[in-house]
Scaffold this active site. Structure first.
Site, PDB file in Angstrom:
ATOM      1  CD  GLU A 181      -1.416  -2.368   1.974  1.00  0.00           C
ATOM      2  OE1 GLU A 181      -0.192  -2.639   1.910  1.00  0.00           O
ATOM      3  OE2 GLU A 181      -2.243  -3.072   2.560  1.00  0.00           O
ATOM      4  CB  CYS A 229      -0.535   0.701   5.121  1.00  0.00           C
ATOM      5  SG  CYS A 229       0.977  -0.086   4.520  1.00  0.00           S
TER       6      CYS A 229
HETATM    7  N1  THU Z   1       2.160  -6.411   4.064  1.00  0.00           N
HETATM    8  C1  THU Z   1       1.655  -5.542   3.134  1.00  0.00           C
HETATM    9  O1  THU Z   1       2.217  -5.407   2.043  1.00  0.00           O
HETATM   10  N2  THU Z   1       0.550  -4.835   3.470  1.00  0.00           N
HETATM   11  C2  THU Z   1      -0.093  -4.902   4.665  1.00  0.00           C
HETATM   12  O2  THU Z   1      -1.008  -4.129   4.914  1.00  0.00           O
HETATM   13  C3  THU Z   1       0.322  -5.903   5.652  1.00  0.00           C
HETATM   14  C4  THU Z   1       1.564  -6.630   5.359  1.00  0.00           C
HETATM   15  C5  THU Z   1       3.369  -7.151   3.729  1.00  0.00           C
HETATM   16  C6  THU Z   1       4.571  -6.747   4.529  1.00  0.00           C
HETATM   17  C7  THU Z   1       5.416  -7.998   4.442  1.00  0.00           C
HETATM   18  O3  THU Z   1       6.147  -7.954   3.233  1.00  0.00           O
HETATM   19  C8  THU Z   1       4.401  -9.119   4.338  1.00  0.00           C
HETATM   20  O4  THU Z   1       3.175  -8.522   3.957  1.00  0.00           O
HETATM   21  C9  THU Z   1       4.199  -9.897   5.621  1.00  0.00           C
HETATM   22  O5  THU Z   1       3.900  -9.055   6.676  1.00  0.00           O
END
Ligand code: THU
Length: 156
Positions: free
Chosen positions: A75, A110
């Site tokens: 995000e 985020c």
């Molecule tokens: N992650 C996201 O990209 N967005 C979120 O809102 C939660 C988590 C990613 C971060 C990390 O690369 C993986 O998911 C595991 O936490």
């Protein structure tokens, strides 16, 4: 003394076919973006697609790092890119696709980052969330899932 209840409206769609054409194509873009995520450590890929008021769609996906905290969520990759390339355009909607069954809502950092753009452009940012089940959650404003947030007004 007074007690206040804070609530928000969440729309639940059985699948993407129930979405408007605009929302459906944005979610399809998030699904595509997810494929290109760099998540070798968690193996949890996330895709994000940002729709701007100029009609442009900006993509993001999570970018992990061997030094774990240096990585960034999908995000924030997407909204920071949108802010960098189209600084004068308001974000209308952010679509987020995850690999887990249920739709996943953005993490706290985020939410804070997306809320900054809602305040910056004084225009609500809707969220579309979808997991592998295909069920889609829609909320109308990032502020709905980040109530009582800290913003720039406190710094004035
Ligand atoms: N992650 C996201 O990209 N967005 C979120 O809102 C939660 C988590 C990613 C971060 C990390 O690369 C993986 O998911 C595991 O936490």
């Amino acid at each position: 003394m007074e007690k206040r209840q804070l609530g928000f409206e969440l729309t639940v769609y059985d699948n993407m076919d129930e979405l408007s054409a605009e929302d459906r194509s944005l979610m399809q873009a998030a699904v595509q973006a997810r494929e290109d995520a760099y998540a070798p450590y968690s193996r949890f890929k996330v895709g994000a697609a940002v729709l701007l008021d100029n009609g442009e769609i900006v993509l993001g996906n999570n970018q992990e790092n061997a030094s774990y905290p240096s990585g960034l969520c999908a995000e924030r990759v997407a909204v920071f890119q949108a802010g960098a390339v189209y600084p004068n355009s308001a974000i209308k909607t952010v679509a987020i696709n995850v690999g887990s069954q249920d739709p996943a809502a953005p993490c706290g950092n985020c939410r804070q980052s997306i809320a900054e753009y809602e305040q910056r452009h004084k225009s609500p940012i809707a969220l579309l969330l979808m997991g592998a089940s295909g069920v889609v959650y829609k909320c109308n404003s990032i502020a709905d899932i980040l109530p009582l947030s800290f913003d720039g007004s406190y710094l004035e």
